[in-house]
Design an enzyme around this catalytic site. Structure first.
Site, PDB file in Angstrom:
ATOM      1  N   LEU A  36      53.448  42.828  24.312  1.00 13.56           N
ATOM      2  CA  LEU A  36      52.029  43.156  24.315  1.00 13.56           C
ATOM      3  C   LEU A  36      51.379  42.592  25.578  1.00 13.56           C
ATOM      4  CD1 LEU A  36      50.953  42.517  20.599  1.00 13.56           C
ATOM      5  CD2 LEU A  36      51.439  44.708  21.718  1.00 13.56           C
ATOM      6  N   ILE A  39      52.598  45.303  31.830  1.00 12.75           N
ATOM      7  CA  ILE A  39      53.131  44.751  33.079  1.00 12.75           C
ATOM      8  C   ILE A  39      52.208  43.688  33.655  1.00 12.75           C
ATOM      9  CG2 ILE A  39      53.628  45.308  35.488  1.00 12.75           C
ATOM     10  CD1 ILE A  39      55.845  46.115  33.606  1.00 12.75           C
ATOM     11  N   CYS A  40      50.904  43.954  33.682  1.00  8.81           N
ATOM     12  CA  CYS A  40      49.958  43.021  34.317  1.00  8.81           C
ATOM     13  C   CYS A  40      50.083  41.629  33.715  1.00  8.81           C
ATOM     14  CB  CYS A  40      48.532  43.525  34.175  1.00  8.81           C
ATOM     15  SG  CYS A  40      47.294  42.349  34.763  1.00  8.81           S
ATOM     16  N   LYS A  49      49.970  34.871  39.462  1.00  5.54           N
ATOM     17  CA  LYS A  49      48.963  33.861  39.788  1.00  5.54           C
ATOM     18  C   LYS A  49      49.438  32.462  39.406  1.00  5.54           C
ATOM     19  CE  LYS A  49      46.929  37.333  41.171  1.00  5.54           C
ATOM     20  NZ  LYS A  49      48.139  38.132  41.032  1.00  5.54           N
ATOM     21  N   ALA A 181      48.944  44.057  48.135  1.00  5.89           N
ATOM     22  CA  ALA A 181      48.683  42.813  47.411  1.00  5.89           C
ATOM     23  C   ALA A 181      49.967  42.196  46.857  1.00  5.89           C
ATOM     24  CB  ALA A 181      47.685  43.069  46.286  1.00  5.89           C
ATOM     25  N   GLU A 201      55.849  46.036  57.358  1.00 10.04           N
ATOM     26  CA  GLU A 201      54.776  46.966  56.961  1.00 10.04           C
ATOM     27  C   GLU A 201      54.811  48.208  57.847  1.00 10.04           C
ATOM     28  OE1 GLU A 201      52.101  49.191  55.601  1.00 10.04           O
ATOM     29  OE2 GLU A 201      52.375  47.303  54.501  1.00 10.04           O
ATOM     30  N   ASP A 309      46.927  53.417  35.490  1.00 11.20           N
ATOM     31  CA  ASP A 309      47.731  53.789  36.656  1.00 11.20           C
ATOM     32  C   ASP A 309      48.237  55.223  36.619  1.00 11.20           C
ATOM     33  OD1 ASP A 309      47.358  51.147  37.255  1.00 11.20           O
ATOM     34  OD2 ASP A 309      49.448  50.541  37.012  1.00 11.20           O
ATOM     35  N   HIS A 442      23.794  24.526  47.346  1.00  5.36           N
ATOM     36  CA  HIS A 442      24.423  23.802  48.450  1.00  5.36           C
ATOM     37  C   HIS A 442      25.006  22.481  47.940  1.00  5.36           C
ATOM     38  CE1 HIS A 442      25.040  22.197  52.490  1.00  5.36           C
ATOM     39  NE2 HIS A 442      24.484  21.065  52.062  1.00  5.36           N
TER      40      HIS A 442
END
Length: 463
Positions: A36, A39-40, A49, A181, A201, A309, A442
């Site tokens: 479940l 792929i991600c 990550k 990516a 590339e 996709d 800041h």
């Protein structure tokens, strides 16, 4: 067995569609042949990550002296890093199980396929099949690593991204084909681990979809880190007969250059999973290898939809999730807004990170806009200097007539956490002066957004 909705696939499109439909009162089933989350969650976004975070921690430890901290020589435990990544993915997959149980969503384990009478046939791993009916069916079958004819993957020495996440040892050398990516992130990870990495590339720049200035900056960062970058280059063939692979590359001069590597990683795009899911049987139309849908993801066959996709648009997890919600809400009779594909953020989690939305400078000029550009380097950011992370910049492109934001291009530490402000700015047609007058805290990295906007209108303070 009949449901209001059956979703085939449980990735970031499929599981989001199922949960949103359940929230709207539908009786939902999800067909999934593997873990479940798709792929991600299991083999892409999340475990990658995790690997990148381990590499970042290693990099911090190796440069701790720059922060006034003494650390013994840091070394990667590659197997432990891989194990941590798999553990993170497993935990997230269990989270999807919990959400399905919470929302009373049925999981049908096996391969899902449409039949000619618009039912779903689910075949389990023993070969037993069962038919299910639904008022609506959403296809969310995702994609897989694209196979290049010159680089046939064997899963061991010539691999795709999935195998790259579970190697049983740290390779001494790696050649990565494709600098999108996936290719860039894995090239950076393995380089940080100590592998000798070459990145090849075909296009003139790495991360070729990004603004040219960003692409050139990330190439400099890669080279500084020790990655060999070859652009305008093509892998012609791979000789697998020796202990090391011999890769024949046609370089930017048009000459054949031979590189050696222990492993080749093919990361040159993806292929939609549209085979063996019953598209022909159900009469569903394809367009350039993807399922043809309207603005609300309806196919040409009534009550059958497709997202993620396997349809047009960028192959990104957050896009699939947005499409899922839009599709389901339309099915439920709500009035969702069609997705604006011109306002989709893209993120690459290298070091430095890259994030962008909207038009590049070249595209803005090509489209006939008169533009104003504001740039602010992180070398002028107090927070970036304090963090020891002043590599990169923010580049904002404005329509000179309307003063609205056409594009935003960020490279630096944590910029993937900053891009959403600019996605919202484009959606709401925020002007450059709106950004300038929005008080940013800041010291933060996000101040650079305000400063870049100010630079476009000659109002910048800290440059």
């Amino acid at each position: 067995m009949k449901y209001d909705l059956i979703v085939i696939g449980s990735g970031p499109g499929g599981y989001v569609a199922a949960i949103r439909a359940a929230q709207l009162g539908m009786n939902v089933a999800v067909v999934e042949r593997a873990e479940l989350g798709g792929i991600c969650l299991n083999w892409g976004c999340i475990p990658t990550k995790s690997l990148l975070k381990s590499a970042q921690v290693l990099d911090y430890a190796r440069h701790a002296e720059a922060y006034g901290v003494q650390v013994m020589e840091a070394q990667p435990d590659f197997n432990a890093i891989i194990a941590r990544s798999r553990g993170v993915a497993e935990k997230m997959s269990k989270g999807i199980q919990y959400l399905f149980k919470k929302n009373n969503i049925t999981v049908l384990e096996g391969n899902g396929k449409l039949t000619s009478d618009k039912k779903v046939e689910v075949t389990d791993n023993t070969g037993v099949s069962q038919l299910y009916e639904a008022q609506h069916i959403i296809l969310a079958t995702g994609a897989r690593s694209r196979q290049l004819p010159a680089i046939p993957q064997d899963g061991k020495r010539i691999i795709g991204y999935r195998q790259a996440l579970t190697l049983d040892h740290l390779p001494a050398s790696l050649l990565v084909v494709g600098s999108g990516a996936i290719g860039s992130e894995l090239a950076w990870f393995y380089n940080a681990m100590g592998t000798k990495v070459t990145l090849v590339e075909f296009m003139p720049n790495v991360l070729p979809v990004e603004d040219e200035e960003v692409s050139k900056q990330i190439a400099r960062s890669f080279k500084k880190a020790g990655i060999e970058v070859m652009v305008k280059s093509t892998v012609e063939s791979v000789d697998t007969t020796g202990e090391l692979l011999k890769i024949n590359i046609r370089n930017k001069k048009g000459e054949i250059e031979v590189k050696e590597a222990e492993i080749v990683l093919s990361a040159a795009g993806i292929t939609p999973n549209v085979e063996h899911i019953g598209l022909e049987e159900a009469g569903i139309a394809l367009e350039r290898g993807r399922i043809q849908v309207d603005d609300f993801y309806r196919t040409n066959v009534e009550n059958i939809y497709a997202i993620g996709d396997i349809v047009h648009g960028p192959a990104l997890a957050h896009v699939a999730s947005a499409e899922a919600i839009c599709c389901v809400e339309k099915i439920a009779g709500l009035q969702p807004e069609p997705i604006d594909y011109g306002n989709i953020p893209g993120c690459t989690y290298t070091t430095p990170e890259v994030a962008s939305v909207g038009l590049t400078e070249a595209k803005a000029l090509e489209n006939g806009y008169e533009i104003k550009i504001g740039k602010f380097p992180f070398t002028a950011s107090g927070k970036a200097s304090a963090a020891g992370a002043n590599e990169g910049f923010i580049k904002l492109i404005f329509d000179a007539k309307e003063n609205t934001l056409l594009g935003a291009h960020l490279i630096g530490t944590n910029v993937t956490e900053m891009i959403a402000e600019l996605v919202l700015a484009r959606k709401k047609k925020v002007t450059g002066h709106d950004l300038i007058k929005t008080i940013h805290p800041h010291p933060t990295m996000s101040e650079a957004i305000m400063e870049a906007a100010a630079a476009a209108y000659d109002e910048v303070i800290h440059l």
